[in-house]
Design a protein around this motif. Structure first.
Motif, PDB file in Angstrom:
ATOM      1  N   ARG A  35      10.881 -20.502 -39.763  1.00 24.78           N
ATOM      2  CA  ARG A  35      12.248 -20.012 -39.564  1.00 24.78           C
ATOM      3  C   ARG A  35      13.038 -20.968 -38.674  1.00 24.78           C
ATOM      4  O   ARG A  35      14.106 -21.455 -39.045  1.00 24.78           O
ATOM      5  N   GLN A  39      15.785 -23.672 -40.019  1.00 23.31           N
ATOM      6  CA  GLN A  39      17.194 -23.542 -39.600  1.00 23.31           C
ATOM      7  C   GLN A  39      17.671 -24.815 -38.926  1.00 23.31           C
ATOM      8  O   GLN A  39      18.820 -25.233 -39.099  1.00 23.31           O
ATOM      9  N   GLU A  74      21.766 -38.157 -38.835  1.00 21.03           N
ATOM     10  CA  GLU A  74      21.615 -36.696 -38.980  1.00 21.03           C
ATOM     11  C   GLU A  74      20.832 -36.378 -40.261  1.00 21.03           C
ATOM     12  O   GLU A  74      20.006 -35.463 -40.278  1.00 21.03           O
ATOM     13  N   LYS A 105      19.661 -19.352 -42.025  1.00 23.99           N
ATOM     14  CA  LYS A 105      20.809 -19.727 -41.195  1.00 23.99           C
ATOM     15  C   LYS A 105      20.849 -21.227 -40.915  1.00 23.99           C
ATOM     16  O   LYS A 105      19.872 -21.945 -41.129  1.00 23.99           O
ATOM     17  N   SER A 108      25.749 -22.176 -35.942  1.00 26.63           N
ATOM     18  CA  SER A 108      27.123 -21.665 -35.969  1.00 26.63           C
ATOM     19  C   SER A 108      28.169 -22.767 -35.770  1.00 26.63           C
ATOM     20  O   SER A 108      29.256 -22.703 -36.341  1.00 26.63           O
ATOM     21  N   ASN A 134      18.924 -28.697 -25.597  1.00 22.69           N
ATOM     22  CA  ASN A 134      18.021 -27.786 -26.314  1.00 22.69           C
ATOM     23  C   ASN A 134      16.778 -28.533 -26.833  1.00 22.69           C
ATOM     24  O   ASN A 134      15.649 -28.056 -26.735  1.00 22.69           O
ATOM     25  N   MET A 195      28.087 -21.325 -27.482  1.00 25.16           N
ATOM     26  CA  MET A 195      27.402 -20.365 -28.368  1.00 25.16           C
ATOM     27  C   MET A 195      26.226 -20.988 -29.107  1.00 25.16           C
ATOM     28  O   MET A 195      25.371 -20.273 -29.632  1.00 25.16           O
ATOM     29  N   GLY A 198      22.657 -19.822 -28.576  1.00 25.97           N
ATOM     30  CA  GLY A 198      22.184 -18.533 -29.069  1.00 25.97           C
ATOM     31  C   GLY A 198      22.658 -17.376 -28.212  1.00 25.97           C
ATOM     32  O   GLY A 198      23.340 -17.567 -27.203  1.00 25.97           O
ATOM     33  N   SER A 204      18.356 -11.518 -27.338  1.00 24.78           N
ATOM     34  CA  SER A 204      17.711 -12.558 -28.148  1.00 24.78           C
ATOM     35  C   SER A 204      16.344 -12.072 -28.627  1.00 24.78           C
ATOM     36  O   SER A 204      15.356 -12.163 -27.907  1.00 24.78           O
ATOM     37  N   PRO A 205      16.273 -11.529 -29.840  1.00 25.80           N
ATOM     38  CA  PRO A 205      15.041 -10.870 -30.282  1.00 25.80           C
ATOM     39  C   PRO A 205      13.803 -11.771 -30.326  1.00 25.80           C
ATOM     40  O   PRO A 205      12.691 -11.296 -30.121  1.00 25.80           O
ATOM     41  N   HIS A 206      13.985 -13.078 -30.585  1.00 25.52           N
ATOM     42  CA  HIS A 206      12.813 -13.949 -30.741  1.00 25.52           C
ATOM     43  C   HIS A 206      12.308 -14.554 -29.440  1.00 25.52           C
ATOM     44  O   HIS A 206      11.212 -15.116 -29.406  1.00 25.52           O
ATOM     45  N   LYS A 216       9.508 -22.104 -27.338  1.00 23.76           N
ATOM     46  CA  LYS A 216      10.633 -22.260 -26.415  1.00 23.76           C
ATOM     47  C   LYS A 216      10.064 -22.368 -25.002  1.00 23.76           C
ATOM     48  O   LYS A 216       9.212 -21.566 -24.620  1.00 23.76           O
ATOM     49  N   ASN A 220      17.527 -19.112 -23.718  1.00 20.97           N
ATOM     50  CA  ASN A 220      18.869 -19.505 -24.180  1.00 20.97           C
ATOM     51  C   ASN A 220      19.830 -19.651 -23.001  1.00 20.97           C
ATOM     52  O   ASN A 220      20.579 -20.630 -22.920  1.00 20.97           O
TER      53      ASN A 220
HETATM   54  N1  FAQ Z   1      23.880 -20.363 -34.831  1.00 22.66           N
HETATM   55  O1  FAQ Z   1      16.433 -14.563 -30.935  1.00 22.66           O
HETATM   56  P1  FAQ Z   1      17.350 -15.741 -30.991  1.00 22.66           P
HETATM   57  C1  FAQ Z   1      22.101 -30.259 -34.396  1.00 22.66           C
HETATM   58  C2  FAQ Z   1      20.267 -16.734 -34.679  1.00 22.66           C
HETATM   59  S1  FAQ Z   1      22.027 -29.108 -33.122  1.00 22.66           S
HETATM   60  C3  FAQ Z   1      23.336 -19.668 -35.852  1.00 22.66           C
HETATM   61  O2  FAQ Z   1      17.837 -16.278 -29.688  1.00 22.66           O
HETATM   62  P2  FAQ Z   1      15.804 -18.161 -31.461  1.00 22.66           P
HETATM   63  C4  FAQ Z   1      22.389 -31.694 -34.023  1.00 22.66           C
HETATM   64  C5  FAQ Z   1      18.783 -16.998 -34.645  1.00 22.66           C
HETATM   65  O3  FAQ Z   1      18.427 -17.969 -35.578  1.00 22.66           O
HETATM   66  C6  FAQ Z   1      21.966 -27.482 -33.852  1.00 22.66           C
HETATM   67  N2  FAQ Z   1      22.363 -18.747 -35.661  1.00 22.66           N
HETATM   68  O4  FAQ Z   1      16.676 -16.884 -31.887  1.00 22.66           O
HETATM   69  C7  FAQ Z   1      23.600 -32.203 -34.708  1.00 22.66           C
HETATM   70  C8  FAQ Z   1      18.230 -15.642 -34.940  1.00 22.66           C
HETATM   71  O5  FAQ Z   1      18.421 -15.354 -36.337  1.00 22.66           O
HETATM   72  P3  FAQ Z   1      17.170 -14.987 -37.348  1.00 22.66           P
HETATM   73  C9  FAQ Z   1      20.617 -27.091 -34.374  1.00 22.66           C
HETATM   74  C10 FAQ Z   1      21.930 -18.542 -34.397  1.00 22.66           C
HETATM   75  O6  FAQ Z   1      15.442 -18.865 -32.705  1.00 22.66           O
HETATM   76  C11 FAQ Z   1      24.716 -32.525 -33.960  1.00 22.66           C
HETATM   77  C12 FAQ Z   1      19.202 -14.743 -34.202  1.00 22.66           C
HETATM   78  O7  FAQ Z   1      20.414 -15.468 -34.082  1.00 22.66           O
HETATM   79  N3  FAQ Z   1      19.650 -26.960 -33.337  1.00 22.66           N
HETATM   80  O8  FAQ Z   1      21.924 -29.850 -35.492  1.00 22.66           O
HETATM   81  C13 FAQ Z   1      22.447 -19.243 -33.309  1.00 22.66           C
HETATM   82  O9  FAQ Z   1      14.711 -17.769 -30.540  1.00 22.66           O
HETATM   83  C14 FAQ Z   1      25.872 -33.021 -34.576  1.00 22.66           C
HETATM   84  C15 FAQ Z   1      18.686 -14.306 -32.849  1.00 22.66           C
HETATM   85  O10 FAQ Z   1      18.629 -15.395 -31.901  1.00 22.66           O
HETATM   86  C16 FAQ Z   1      18.615 -26.103 -33.439  1.00 22.66           C
HETATM   87  O11 FAQ Z   1      18.481 -25.399 -34.415  1.00 22.66           O
HETATM   88  C17 FAQ Z   1      23.465 -20.183 -33.556  1.00 22.66           C
HETATM   89  N4  FAQ Z   1      24.040 -20.903 -32.572  1.00 22.66           N
HETATM   90  O12 FAQ Z   1      16.825 -19.062 -30.590  1.00 22.66           O
HETATM   91  C18 FAQ Z   1      23.638 -32.398 -36.083  1.00 22.66           C
HETATM   92  C19 FAQ Z   1      17.630 -26.117 -32.298  1.00 22.66           C
HETATM   93  N5  FAQ Z   1      21.820 -18.823 -32.189  1.00 22.66           N
HETATM   94  O13 FAQ Z   1      16.393 -16.245 -37.529  1.00 22.66           O
HETATM   95  C20 FAQ Z   1      24.800 -32.887 -36.707  1.00 22.66           C
HETATM   96  C21 FAQ Z   1      16.372 -25.377 -32.624  1.00 22.66           C
HETATM   97  C22 FAQ Z   1      20.938 -17.885 -32.569  1.00 22.66           C
HETATM   98  O14 FAQ Z   1      16.364 -13.917 -36.688  1.00 22.66           O
HETATM   99  C23 FAQ Z   1      25.928 -33.201 -35.947  1.00 22.66           C
HETATM  100  N6  FAQ Z   1      16.539 -23.951 -32.541  1.00 22.66           N
HETATM  101  N7  FAQ Z   1      21.010 -17.711 -33.894  1.00 22.66           N
HETATM  102  O15 FAQ Z   1      17.809 -14.546 -38.632  1.00 22.66           O
HETATM  103  C24 FAQ Z   1      16.444 -23.245 -31.386  1.00 22.66           C
HETATM  104  O16 FAQ Z   1      16.232 -23.797 -30.317  1.00 22.66           O
HETATM  105  C25 FAQ Z   1      16.561 -21.749 -31.485  1.00 22.66           C
HETATM  106  O17 FAQ Z   1      16.352 -21.367 -32.835  1.00 22.66           O
HETATM  107  C26 FAQ Z   1      17.923 -21.194 -30.954  1.00 22.66           C
HETATM  108  C27 FAQ Z   1      17.954 -19.664 -31.193  1.00 22.66           C
HETATM  109  C28 FAQ Z   1      18.060 -21.461 -29.468  1.00 22.66           C
HETATM  110  C29 FAQ Z   1      19.097 -21.806 -31.719  1.00 22.66           C
END
Ligand code: FAQ
Length: 310
Positions: A35, A39, A74, A105, A108, A134, A195, A198, A204-206, A216, A220
């Motif tokens: 997941r 994402q 990217e 997802k 955002s 992050n 935002m 997260g 934050s359920p996860h 993690k 967040n």
């Molecule tokens: N947008 O329980 P949590 C890049 C969802 S940087 C959309 O806190 P988690 C570089 C979350 O998935 C961006 N959805 O979840 C770049 C969960 O939904 P689910 C990418 C969000 O996973 C720069 C629900 O809300 N970076 O791409 C968002 O423990 C320039 C509950 O949230 C990453 O993905 C949001 N902002 O913590 C590229 C970093 N926030 O799955 C191009 C890796 C939360 O239950 C140009 N990911 N949700 O349906 C992470 O570190 C974590 O997944 C978090 C969320 C911190 C994003």
């Protein structure tokens, strides 16, 4: 037995020994990683769109070459991350299709439009800046293939952040019109960037399980605070402001305090009702369909080669 496997896994997590692709792991750990990494991969490739929007309109050849390299990076990040997800047993095509169908997802932040060149500098500076905060933490994630992908990604991301800051510095040192454009871009991106980290920890359920598994390493809210603390001095050095009257230095805490985030906006964007959600998915669906002839050609070529080898 299953209990012994679980014990062995728990011991490795406790001892900070990386979990590798062929190791036994609880199914919930595997699914949670698919997941999150999935994402993350989708975010990298969707994230190419807002910046690609300005490739043909970069103000100088130098800026165009730099932006082109960044956007290509990217795509590379997306590829490392899809590969990391595949080590967990999912298929790339399956998770990609889920993204196209709106069932998985992506961040955002990429559902906001890039209206002018200042937005491109601000994305490099703030969006990549937030991504690094992050992702540096994720370099120590317990799953080896994810953590190792993050190390390379962070190196490239730090170049992205610097090119963004260099671009906004040029505007901050420019004309009044350029300074006004920059301030407007900061005003539009500031809250959406906060935002990216997260929902709040309370919502934050996860988080609890992901922290226990050491996917993690920080919550967040902790990472969001770190980003604000890093970024406000950079904002001040530019002579710009944040659109937040609640942003003040708290000497006793040694942190900046900031105002309440509009969580309803994050929820709307995550649910698919942000400004550009529809446009972003449309662009990716069109690219997938328009690329069908390339996939068909490659398959036909592979089949022909296999037949002649036989
Ligand atoms: N947008 O329980 P949590 C890049 C969802 S940087 C959309 O806190 P988690 C570089 C979350 O998935 C961006 N959805 O979840 C770049 C969960 O939904 P689910 C990418 C969000 O996973 C720069 C629900 O809300 N970076 O791409 C968002 O423990 C320039 C509950 O949230 C990453 O993905 C949001 N902002 O913590 C590229 C970093 N926030 O799955 C191009 C890796 C939360 O239950 C140009 N990911 N949700 O349906 C992470 O570190 C974590 O997944 C978090 C969320 C911190 C994003």
């Amino acid at each position: 037995t299953e209990a012994q496997y679980q014990q062995h896994f728990d011991d490795k997590i406790a001892a900070d020994i990386a979990i590798e692709a062929k190791d036994w792991m609880p199914d919930a750990y595997r699914q949670n990683l698919i997941r999150q990494i999935g994402q993350h991969a989708h975010s990298e490739v969707i994230g190419m769109l807002p910046e690609a929007n300005w490739l043909t309109r970069a103000p100088t050849l130098r800026r165009k070459a730099v932006l082109l390299a960044k956007v290509q990076d990217e795509a590379g990040h997306g590829l490392y991350l899809y590969s990391a997800a595949e080590t967990l047993g999912c298929s790339r095509q399956d998770i990609y299709q889920k993204m196209l169908d709106g069932k998985m997802k992506y961040s955002s932040i990429f559902n906001y439009p890039t209206l002018n060149w200042a937005d491109i500098g601000v994305i490099g500076w703030l969006v990549d800046g937030a991504a690094i905060v992050n992702q540096v933490a994720l370099c120590r994630a317990s799953y080896g293939p994810y953590a190792r992908a993050m190390v390379k990604i962070c190196k490239e991301e730090s170049f992205h952040q610097r090119q963004g800051y260099e671009a906004v510095m040029a505007m901050a040192n420019g004309s009044d019109t350029q300074r006004a454009m920059l301030q407007d871009a900061i005003d539009r991106f500031w809250w959406p960037v906060l935002m990216m980290f997260g929902p709040s920890d309370a919502d934050s359920p996860h988080s609890a399980q992901s922290m226990a598994w050491k996917i993690k390493r920080h919550s967040n809210d902790e990472l969001r605070q770190k980003f604000v603390d890093n970024t406000v001095p950079q904002l001040e050095a530019l002579g710009m402001t944040a659109p937040d009257p609640g942003l003040i230095w708290d000497d006793a805490a040694g942190h900046y305090r900031f105002g309440e985030i509009d969580w309803s906006e994050l929820h709307e964007v995550i649910k698919g009702r942000g400004q550009c959600n529809h446009e972003r998915l449309q662009a990716k669906r069109r690219a997938w369909e328009d690329g069908a002839w390339v996939r068909d050609g490659a398959m036909a070529h592979a089949a022909k080669n296999a037949a002649s080898a036989a």
